[in-house]
Design a protein around this motif. Structure first.
Motif, PDB file in Angstrom:
ATOM      1  N   GLY A   7     -21.888 -19.106  86.287  1.00  0.00           N
ATOM      2  CA  GLY A   7     -22.856 -20.199  86.323  1.00  0.00           C
ATOM      3  C   GLY A   7     -24.174 -19.788  86.935  1.00  0.00           C
ATOM      4  O   GLY A   7     -24.276 -18.761  87.607  1.00  0.00           O
ATOM      5  N   GLU A   8     -25.197 -20.614  86.667  1.00  0.00           N
ATOM      6  CA  GLU A   8     -26.530 -20.402  87.239  1.00  0.00           C
ATOM      7  C   GLU A   8     -26.864 -21.594  88.110  1.00  0.00           C
ATOM      8  O   GLU A   8     -26.778 -22.744  87.673  1.00  0.00           O
ATOM      9  N   GLN A   9     -27.289 -21.318  89.355  1.00  0.00           N
ATOM     10  CA  GLN A   9     -27.609 -22.387  90.291  1.00  0.00           C
ATOM     11  C   GLN A   9     -28.859 -23.142  89.832  1.00  0.00           C
ATOM     12  O   GLN A   9     -29.822 -22.534  89.354  1.00  0.00           O
ATOM     13  N   VAL A  10     -28.828 -24.473  89.971  1.00  0.00           N
ATOM     14  CA  VAL A  10     -29.962 -25.334  89.632  1.00  0.00           C
ATOM     15  C   VAL A  10     -30.179 -26.340  90.761  1.00  0.00           C
ATOM     16  O   VAL A  10     -29.256 -26.673  91.493  1.00  0.00           O
ATOM     17  N   ASP A  11     -31.406 -26.794  90.891  1.00  0.00           N
ATOM     18  CA  ASP A  11     -31.766 -27.850  91.842  1.00  0.00           C
ATOM     19  C   ASP A  11     -32.651 -28.821  91.080  1.00  0.00           C
ATOM     20  O   ASP A  11     -33.786 -28.513  90.753  1.00  0.00           O
ATOM     21  N   GLU A  12     -32.089 -29.988  90.770  1.00  0.00           N
ATOM     22  CA  GLU A  12     -32.819 -30.956  89.960  1.00  0.00           C
ATOM     23  C   GLU A  12     -32.728 -32.339  90.592  1.00  0.00           C
ATOM     24  O   GLU A  12     -31.628 -32.847  90.825  1.00  0.00           O
ATOM     25  N   ASN A  13     -33.877 -32.922  90.887  1.00  0.00           N
ATOM     26  CA  ASN A  13     -33.958 -34.271  91.456  1.00  0.00           C
ATOM     27  C   ASN A  13     -33.125 -34.428  92.730  1.00  0.00           C
ATOM     28  O   ASN A  13     -32.473 -35.447  92.937  1.00  0.00           O
ATOM     29  N   GLY A  14     -33.133 -33.407  93.578  1.00  0.00           N
ATOM     30  CA  GLY A  14     -32.405 -33.480  94.836  1.00  0.00           C
ATOM     31  C   GLY A  14     -30.922 -33.189  94.730  1.00  0.00           C
ATOM     32  O   GLY A  14     -30.205 -33.273  95.717  1.00  0.00           O
ATOM     33  N   GLU A  15     -30.454 -32.873  93.549  1.00  0.00           N
ATOM     34  CA  GLU A  15     -29.046 -32.523  93.359  1.00  0.00           C
ATOM     35  C   GLU A  15     -28.955 -31.007  93.199  1.00  0.00           C
ATOM     36  O   GLU A  15     -29.641 -30.420  92.376  1.00  0.00           O
ATOM     37  N   ILE A  16     -28.092 -30.398  93.991  1.00  0.00           N
ATOM     38  CA  ILE A  16     -27.831 -28.964  93.888  1.00  0.00           C
ATOM     39  C   ILE A  16     -26.660 -28.809  92.937  1.00  0.00           C
ATOM     40  O   ILE A  16     -25.630 -29.458  93.091  1.00  0.00           O
ATOM     41  N   GLY A  17     -26.826 -27.938  91.950  1.00  0.00           N
ATOM     42  CA  GLY A  17     -25.756 -27.798  90.978  1.00  0.00           C
ATOM     43  C   GLY A  17     -25.641 -26.409  90.415  1.00  0.00           C
ATOM     44  O   GLY A  17     -26.306 -25.464  90.858  1.00  0.00           O
ATOM     45  N   CYS A  18     -24.791 -26.313  89.409  1.00  0.00           N
ATOM     46  CA  CYS A  18     -24.549 -25.056  88.740  1.00  0.00           C
ATOM     47  C   CYS A  18     -24.339 -25.340  87.253  1.00  0.00           C
ATOM     48  O   CYS A  18     -23.548 -26.227  86.900  1.00  0.00           O
ATOM     49  N   ASP A  19     -25.063 -24.621  86.414  1.00  0.00           N
ATOM     50  CA  ASP A  19     -24.937 -24.761  84.961  1.00  0.00           C
ATOM     51  C   ASP A  19     -24.060 -23.657  84.401  1.00  0.00           C
ATOM     52  O   ASP A  19     -24.244 -22.477  84.725  1.00  0.00           O
ATOM     53  N   PHE A  20     -23.117 -24.051  83.553  1.00  0.00           N
ATOM     54  CA  PHE A  20     -22.226 -23.120  82.859  1.00  0.00           C
ATOM     55  C   PHE A  20     -22.369 -23.372  81.361  1.00  0.00           C
ATOM     56  O   PHE A  20     -22.396 -24.518  80.923  1.00  0.00           O
ATOM     57  N   ARG A  21     -22.430 -22.315  80.590  1.00  0.00           N
ATOM     58  CA  ARG A  21     -22.449 -22.447  79.128  1.00  0.00           C
ATOM     59  C   ARG A  21     -21.029 -22.328  78.614  1.00  0.00           C
ATOM     60  O   ARG A  21     -20.323 -21.373  78.907  1.00  0.00           O
ATOM     61  N   GLY A  22     -20.630 -23.307  77.833  1.00  0.00           N
ATOM     62  CA  GLY A  22     -19.288 -23.305  77.269  1.00  0.00           C
ATOM     63  C   GLY A  22     -19.234 -22.546  75.957  1.00  0.00           C
ATOM     64  O   GLY A  22     -20.240 -22.394  75.260  1.00  0.00           O
ATOM     65  N   ASP A  23     -18.039 -22.079  75.617  1.00  0.00           N
ATOM     66  CA  ASP A  23     -17.847 -21.302  74.398  1.00  0.00           C
ATOM     67  C   ASP A  23     -18.143 -22.092  73.132  1.00  0.00           C
ATOM     68  O   ASP A  23     -18.596 -21.542  72.150  1.00  0.00           O
ATOM     69  N   ASP A  24     -17.874 -23.393  73.139  1.00  0.00           N
ATOM     70  CA  ASP A  24     -18.122 -24.170  71.926  1.00  0.00           C
ATOM     71  C   ASP A  24     -19.437 -24.950  72.018  1.00  0.00           C
ATOM     72  O   ASP A  24     -19.531 -26.112  71.676  1.00  0.00           O
ATOM     73  N   GLU A  25     -20.473 -24.254  72.503  1.00  0.00           N
ATOM     74  CA  GLU A  25     -21.845 -24.762  72.496  1.00  0.00           C
ATOM     75  C   GLU A  25     -22.058 -26.018  73.333  1.00  0.00           C
ATOM     76  O   GLU A  25     -22.753 -26.936  72.921  1.00  0.00           O
ATOM     77  N   PHE A  26     -21.462 -26.069  74.499  1.00  0.00           N
ATOM     78  CA  PHE A  26     -21.758 -27.172  75.401  1.00  0.00           C
ATOM     79  C   PHE A  26     -22.272 -26.630  76.722  1.00  0.00           C
ATOM     80  O   PHE A  26     -22.062 -25.467  77.061  1.00  0.00           O
ATOM     81  N   LEU A  27     -22.977 -27.489  77.432  1.00  0.00           N
ATOM     82  CA  LEU A  27     -23.453 -27.168  78.773  1.00  0.00           C
ATOM     83  C   LEU A  27     -22.617 -27.973  79.753  1.00  0.00           C
ATOM     84  O   LEU A  27     -22.457 -29.186  79.598  1.00  0.00           O
ATOM     85  N   LEU A  28     -22.068 -27.300  80.744  1.00  0.00           N
ATOM     86  CA  LEU A  28     -21.331 -27.942  81.828  1.00  0.00           C
ATOM     87  C   LEU A  28     -22.177 -27.792  83.083  1.00  0.00           C
ATOM     88  O   LEU A  28     -22.584 -26.685  83.425  1.00  0.00           O
ATOM     89  N   ARG A  29     -22.462 -28.914  83.740  1.00  0.00           N
ATOM     90  CA  ARG A  29     -23.150 -28.863  85.030  1.00  0.00           C
ATOM     91  C   ARG A  29     -22.276 -29.564  86.062  1.00  0.00           C
ATOM     92  O   ARG A  29     -21.861 -30.701  85.871  1.00  0.00           O
ATOM     93  N   ILE A  30     -22.015 -28.859  87.153  1.00  0.00           N
ATOM     94  CA  ILE A  30     -21.347 -29.438  88.311  1.00  0.00           C
ATOM     95  C   ILE A  30     -22.422 -29.532  89.386  1.00  0.00           C
ATOM     96  O   ILE A  30     -23.081 -28.536  89.690  1.00  0.00           O
ATOM     97  N   SER A  31     -22.627 -30.729  89.929  1.00  0.00           N
ATOM     98  CA  SER A  31     -23.668 -30.895  90.937  1.00  0.00           C
ATOM     99  C   SER A  31     -23.205 -31.799  92.061  1.00  0.00           C
ATOM    100  O   SER A  31     -22.268 -32.579  91.909  1.00  0.00           O
ATOM    101  N   LYS A  32     -23.882 -31.654  93.200  1.00  0.00           N
ATOM    102  CA  LYS A  32     -23.568 -32.490  94.356  1.00  0.00           C
ATOM    103  C   LYS A  32     -24.824 -33.245  94.774  1.00  0.00           C
ATOM    104  O   LYS A  32     -25.932 -32.735  94.686  1.00  0.00           O
ATOM    105  N   ALA A  33     -24.621 -34.485  95.195  1.00  0.00           N
ATOM    106  CA  ALA A  33     -25.679 -35.325  95.739  1.00  0.00           C
ATOM    107  C   ALA A  33     -25.166 -35.822  97.086  1.00  0.00           C
ATOM    108  O   ALA A  33     -24.375 -36.765  97.145  1.00  0.00           O
ATOM    109  N   GLU A  34     -25.590 -35.165  98.155  1.00  0.00           N
ATOM    110  CA  GLU A  34     -25.011 -35.405  99.474  1.00  0.00           C
ATOM    111  C   GLU A  34     -25.217 -36.817  99.998  1.00  0.00           C
ATOM    112  O   GLU A  34     -24.425 -37.307 100.787  1.00  0.00           O
ATOM    113  N   THR A  35     -26.274 -37.494  99.566  1.00  0.00           N
ATOM    114  CA  THR A  35     -26.561 -38.836 100.078  1.00  0.00           C
ATOM    115  C   THR A  35     -26.568 -39.902  98.979  1.00  0.00           C
ATOM    116  O   THR A  35     -26.997 -41.022  99.217  1.00  0.00           O
TER     117      THR A  35
END
Length: 177
Positions: free
Chosen positions: A65-93
């Protein structure tokens, strides 16, 4: 049994001392101890390492995955094998009540559960070029999101995308604080 005025006075005095001792102990406690306990913190949660390599492969991701920071959410983007984007992110507050106040930015917004935790399945409005779903999971005073995004021309319908987001969230849930 007969109670004398001296015995009654002694009992009242002892009760008063005990009660004042309790009040003194509570008022002398530091403010942090007097405050109610809050849920787990997301400070140490790393979205890029939250799922094991075998878990990622199980959901169709083989690349790191590649780390991302968008709108105050820290996350990670993963590219899926069947052409999808998976993002796991946290919003602490950003808890579920905060998401509820943002309900208007979603075309679908359904409360649900992920394991023993409260959650929300939400489809963002205004993104017709994508089939996109976000599974939000309550964690203490914040939340963790699992987003799946497909190109609408080649991807799945939103209900299938939301089912995949929920499946991944259920794999992730035991790793949450």
């Amino acid at each position: 049994m007969r109670t004398t005025p001296v015995t009654a006075a002694a009992a009242l005095a002892l009760t008063g001392l005990l009660l004042s001792g309790c009040a003194t102990a509570d008022s002398d406690a530091p403010a942090s101890e007097a405050e109610p306990l809050v849920g787990p913190s997301l400070a140490g949660f790393d979205p890029c390492s939250a799922l094991s390599q075998s878990d990622l492969q199980h959901v169709g991701v083989t690349q790191p995955g590649e780390q991302v920071d968008e709108n105050g959410e820290i996350g990670c983007d993963f590219r899926g094998d069947d052409e999808f984007l998976l993002r796991i992110s946290k919003a602490e507050t950003t808890d579920l009540a905060s998401w509820e106040r943002q309900r208007g930015v979603f075309s679908s917004f359904e409360p649900n559960a992920v394991g023993a935790r409260e959650g929300i399945s939400a489809v963002p409005a205004g993104a017709p070029e994508f089939s996109w779903c976000r599974q939000i999971i309550a964690v203490g005073d914040g939340s963790v999101s699992v987003e799946i995004k497909y190109n609408a021309d080649t991807g799945r319908a939103d209900p299938e995308t939301c089912a995949k987001a929920l499946d991944i969230a259920q794999v992730l849930e035991p790793a949450l604080p």
